[in-house]
Design a protein around this motif. Sequence first.
Motif, PDB file in Angstrom:
ATOM      1  N   LYS A 379      -3.653  19.525  21.862  1.00  0.00           N
ATOM      2  CA  LYS A 379      -2.996  19.959  23.101  1.00  0.00           C
ATOM      3  C   LYS A 379      -3.937  20.867  23.885  1.00  0.00           C
ATOM      4  CE  LYS A 379       1.487  21.512  24.779  1.00  0.00           C
ATOM      5  NZ  LYS A 379       2.825  22.010  24.394  1.00  0.00           N
ATOM      6  N   GLY A 380      -4.185  20.504  25.131  1.00  0.00           N
ATOM      7  CA  GLY A 380      -5.076  21.288  25.975  1.00  0.00           C
ATOM      8  C   GLY A 380      -6.547  20.994  25.758  1.00  0.00           C
ATOM      9  N   ARG A 381      -6.863  20.103  24.805  1.00  0.00           N
ATOM     10  CA  ARG A 381      -8.259  19.762  24.526  1.00  0.00           C
ATOM     11  C   ARG A 381      -8.675  18.516  25.327  1.00  0.00           C
ATOM     12  NH1 ARG A 381     -10.204  21.773  19.514  1.00  0.00           N
ATOM     13  NH2 ARG A 381      -9.172  23.769  19.113  1.00  0.00           N
ATOM     14  N   GLU A 382      -9.943  18.464  25.732  1.00  0.00           N
ATOM     15  CA  GLU A 382     -10.461  17.312  26.465  1.00  0.00           C
ATOM     16  C   GLU A 382     -11.227  16.353  25.560  1.00  0.00           C
ATOM     17  OE1 GLU A 382     -12.710  18.533  29.822  1.00  0.00           O
ATOM     18  OE2 GLU A 382     -10.994  19.406  30.867  1.00  0.00           O
ATOM     19  N   SER A 383     -11.499  16.778  24.331  1.00  0.00           N
ATOM     20  CA  SER A 383     -12.208  15.903  23.403  1.00  0.00           C
ATOM     21  C   SER A 383     -11.887  16.331  21.969  1.00  0.00           C
ATOM     22  CB  SER A 383     -13.725  15.968  23.636  1.00  0.00           C
ATOM     23  OG  SER A 383     -14.201  17.283  23.401  1.00  0.00           O
ATOM     24  N   GLY A 384     -12.234  15.495  21.031  1.00  0.00           N
ATOM     25  CA  GLY A 384     -11.973  15.817  19.630  1.00  0.00           C
ATOM     26  C   GLY A 384     -12.371  14.662  18.735  1.00  0.00           C
ATOM     27  N   SER A 385     -12.162  14.830  17.443  1.00  0.00           N
ATOM     28  CA  SER A 385     -12.493  13.769  16.497  1.00  0.00           C
ATOM     29  C   SER A 385     -11.482  13.745  15.350  1.00  0.00           C
ATOM     30  CB  SER A 385     -13.912  13.965  15.937  1.00  0.00           C
ATOM     31  OG  SER A 385     -13.985  15.166  15.200  1.00  0.00           O
ATOM     32  N   ILE A 386     -11.295  12.534  14.805  1.00  0.00           N
ATOM     33  CA  ILE A 386     -10.377  12.325  13.688  1.00  0.00           C
ATOM     34  C   ILE A 386     -11.096  11.488  12.634  1.00  0.00           C
ATOM     35  CG2 ILE A 386      -8.219  11.236  12.940  1.00  0.00           C
ATOM     36  CD1 ILE A 386      -7.136  11.721  15.751  1.00  0.00           C
ATOM     37  N   LEU A 387     -10.945  11.879  11.379  1.00  0.00           N
ATOM     38  CA  LEU A 387     -11.505  11.115  10.257  1.00  0.00           C
ATOM     39  C   LEU A 387     -10.377  10.656   9.357  1.00  0.00           C
ATOM     40  CD1 LEU A 387     -13.777  10.230   8.213  1.00  0.00           C
ATOM     41  CD2 LEU A 387     -13.585  12.529   7.242  1.00  0.00           C
ATOM     42  N   ILE A 388     -10.372   9.372   9.011  1.00  0.00           N
ATOM     43  CA  ILE A 388      -9.434   8.836   8.016  1.00  0.00           C
ATOM     44  C   ILE A 388     -10.270   8.199   6.909  1.00  0.00           C
ATOM     45  CG2 ILE A 388      -7.558   7.224   7.546  1.00  0.00           C
ATOM     46  CD1 ILE A 388      -6.764   7.433  10.474  1.00  0.00           C
ATOM     47  N   ARG A 389     -10.134   8.746   5.693  1.00  0.00           N
ATOM     48  CA  ARG A 389     -10.920   8.234   4.559  1.00  0.00           C
ATOM     49  C   ARG A 389      -9.954   7.826   3.447  1.00  0.00           C
ATOM     50  NH1 ARG A 389     -14.461  12.283   3.797  1.00  0.00           N
ATOM     51  NH2 ARG A 389     -16.177  11.195   4.831  1.00  0.00           N
ATOM     52  N   PHE A 390     -10.199   6.647   2.848  1.00  0.00           N
ATOM     53  CA  PHE A 390      -9.344   6.164   1.760  1.00  0.00           C
ATOM     54  C   PHE A 390     -10.229   5.579   0.676  1.00  0.00           C
ATOM     55  CE2 PHE A 390      -6.547   3.042  -0.322  1.00  0.00           C
ATOM     56  CZ  PHE A 390      -5.488   3.883  -0.657  1.00  0.00           C
ATOM     57  N   SER A 391      -9.988   5.998  -0.581  1.00  0.00           N
ATOM     58  CA  SER A 391     -10.853   5.539  -1.673  1.00  0.00           C
ATOM     59  C   SER A 391     -10.071   5.481  -2.976  1.00  0.00           C
ATOM     60  CB  SER A 391     -12.054   6.487  -1.821  1.00  0.00           C
ATOM     61  OG  SER A 391     -11.622   7.806  -2.101  1.00  0.00           O
ATOM     62  N   LEU A 392     -10.706   4.903  -3.982  1.00  0.00           N
ATOM     63  CA  LEU A 392     -10.123   4.759  -5.316  1.00  0.00           C
ATOM     64  C   LEU A 392     -11.104   5.316  -6.339  1.00  0.00           C
ATOM     65  CD1 LEU A 392      -8.092   3.548  -7.390  1.00  0.00           C
ATOM     66  CD2 LEU A 392      -9.342   1.388  -7.185  1.00  0.00           C
ATOM     67  N   ASN A 393     -10.599   6.166  -7.238  1.00  0.00           N
ATOM     68  CA  ASN A 393     -11.458   6.741  -8.270  1.00  0.00           C
ATOM     69  C   ASN A 393     -10.613   7.096  -9.495  1.00  0.00           C
ATOM     70  OD1 ASN A 393     -13.757   7.792  -9.505  1.00  0.00           O
ATOM     71  ND2 ASN A 393     -13.451   9.826  -8.625  1.00  0.00           N
ATOM     72  N   ASP A 394     -10.994   6.536 -10.646  1.00  0.00           N
ATOM     73  CA  ASP A 394     -10.305   6.833 -11.914  1.00  0.00           C
ATOM     74  C   ASP A 394      -8.792   6.633 -11.815  1.00  0.00           C
ATOM     75  OD1 ASP A 394     -12.682   7.478 -13.168  1.00  0.00           O
ATOM     76  OD2 ASP A 394     -12.557   9.599 -12.616  1.00  0.00           O
ATOM     77  N   GLU A 395      -8.397   5.450 -11.326  1.00  0.00           N
ATOM     78  CA  GLU A 395      -6.991   5.057 -11.202  1.00  0.00           C
ATOM     79  C   GLU A 395      -6.182   6.014 -10.330  1.00  0.00           C
ATOM     80  OE1 GLU A 395      -5.239   4.216 -14.988  1.00  0.00           O
ATOM     81  OE2 GLU A 395      -6.506   2.455 -15.304  1.00  0.00           O
ATOM     82  N   GLN A 396      -6.863   6.672  -9.393  1.00  0.00           N
ATOM     83  CA  GLN A 396      -6.195   7.515  -8.406  1.00  0.00           C
ATOM     84  C   GLN A 396      -6.675   7.100  -7.014  1.00  0.00           C
ATOM     85  OE1 GLN A 396      -4.181  10.672  -8.416  1.00  0.00           O
ATOM     86  NE2 GLN A 396      -3.495   9.884 -10.384  1.00  0.00           N
ATOM     87  N   TYR A 397      -5.709   6.910  -6.112  1.00  0.00           N
ATOM     88  CA  TYR A 397      -6.056   6.693  -4.712  1.00  0.00           C
ATOM     89  C   TYR A 397      -6.178   8.054  -4.029  1.00  0.00           C
ATOM     90  CZ  TYR A 397      -4.822   1.717  -5.074  1.00  0.00           C
ATOM     91  OH  TYR A 397      -4.776   0.394  -5.414  1.00  0.00           O
ATOM     92  N   PHE A 398      -7.106   8.138  -3.079  1.00  0.00           N
ATOM     93  CA  PHE A 398      -7.306   9.371  -2.334  1.00  0.00           C
ATOM     94  C   PHE A 398      -7.288   9.053  -0.830  1.00  0.00           C
ATOM     95  CE2 PHE A 398      -9.137  10.185  -6.461  1.00  0.00           C
ATOM     96  CZ  PHE A 398      -8.708  11.469  -6.748  1.00  0.00           C
ATOM     97  N   LEU A 399      -6.428   9.752  -0.109  1.00  0.00           N
ATOM     98  CA  LEU A 399      -6.336   9.608   1.341  1.00  0.00           C
ATOM     99  C   LEU A 399      -6.639  10.960   1.979  1.00  0.00           C
ATOM    100  CD1 LEU A 399      -5.524   8.079   3.969  1.00  0.00           C
ATOM    101  CD2 LEU A 399      -3.173   8.841   3.524  1.00  0.00           C
TER     102      LEU A 399
END
Length: 458
Positions: A379-399
């Motif tokens: 809100k009120g910002r003219e620019s920005g960034s978003i990261l979405i990362r999804f992975s699998l490690n040792d039978e665990q999903y990570f988001l």
Amino acid sequence: MLTKPKILVVEDEIIVAVNLGQKLKKLGYDLVGITSSGEEAIQKAEENHPDLVLMDINIEGNLDGIQTAELLRNRFQTPVIYLTAYADENTLNRAKRTQPLGYIVKPFESDQLRSSIEVALYKNELEHRNRKNEESLKSTLNQMESGIITTDENGLVLFCNPVAEKIAGLSYAESIGLSLTKILKLEDSTSSSYTLPLSDVLISNQTIEKNGIFAVDGIGNKTAVSIQISPILNTEGKSSGSITVLRLGESDNTNQSYLKEIHHRIKNNLTVISSLLSMNASNLKDQETLDIFKDSQHRIQAVALLHEVLYENHDLSSISFDLYVRKLTDLLFEVYKVDRSKFKLVLDIQTPKIPSEMGMNCALIINELLTNSFKHGFKGRESGSILIRFSLNDEQYFLEVKDDGVGLSDDTIAQTRNSGSLGLSLVDSFVKLLRGKLKLENENGCKVTLSFPTRHET
């Protein structure tokens, strides 16, 4: 009357520049400007859209001619001919990387100038036509229901369409430059490995077909396909590469008809619910209540999108999570009218397929978090960034979902479910369904990390 080609001259020797301008006019070209620096050249190109730029390599300003030519090509696709009195080997190698359409060595005569310009304009027109033809061909191949993969004469992948991406379990970006036999793992009906006869096709120049084959992606999902491999012949009749067509197995036709009907009915029902919300929202005066209705519509759209991806995947048990996230984020950017040139989105989906129920819950979490970012974090910002990362490690999903907005309040981080935010309360509910753990942090913005097991104990 034909339009005169528009030419921009970039030359810091004023006498040379004026003489060159006079020659161009006498030759019948439209001189749209003479500049002495790269910065001025870029401004002139933006204003006048020249068909060609005559560029001295050594010019005034912070940018030399080579740097300016590179910017002109990348920003406006403007072709360049270099003007030079001399150049060392290192400079010429730099110049080659900008793909000029020619060089003119000073001093030069009018006939040499005309021939260089006409050849350059002709080559540029051919390149433009080729690009259009390539784009048209790529668009056609991307719309086909069969998987299409093309290779060079060494069997290295040059192109694959979305259907082929799904079958192989690799994106176009991941596949390009790799060996076809490396990205396309095949088995026969007995689960024995099947070797693609690519070298035989390239040597014999004959098409080879094979039915009853299964393509196996990186996580073991199998797709029944029939394969046709054909050589791509050059003008001399020799193989310059191959094209592989992967047709989905016909045995799935009945299931696909049933799946299509289910998909159609669910999408219709969701559309009816969304329409009812929209009709009721039009009578609301209170902005807060209106926002709640609109957010509910967006959640319904997210669920509808899930069924669309499931149908495209021809599979109800698992979902192409990378495709789903791409489509969902595209939808949210459009819904909230976010300028993609100012707000950067980075997707790092390392595990392309997951069980559909888990995928839906994860995607709905992403939906709530991105909605929060667009409505509050930026809100009120003219620019920005978003990261979405999804992975699998040792039978665990990570988001991981991270933005560089204003972040969350300390109270919200301490007590998510009682934060007063419906969106964050829903996130907490979805996390419970996944039997996962959620961590909220302020790290130059908002960072949300979710971990959950690949299997749920009964």
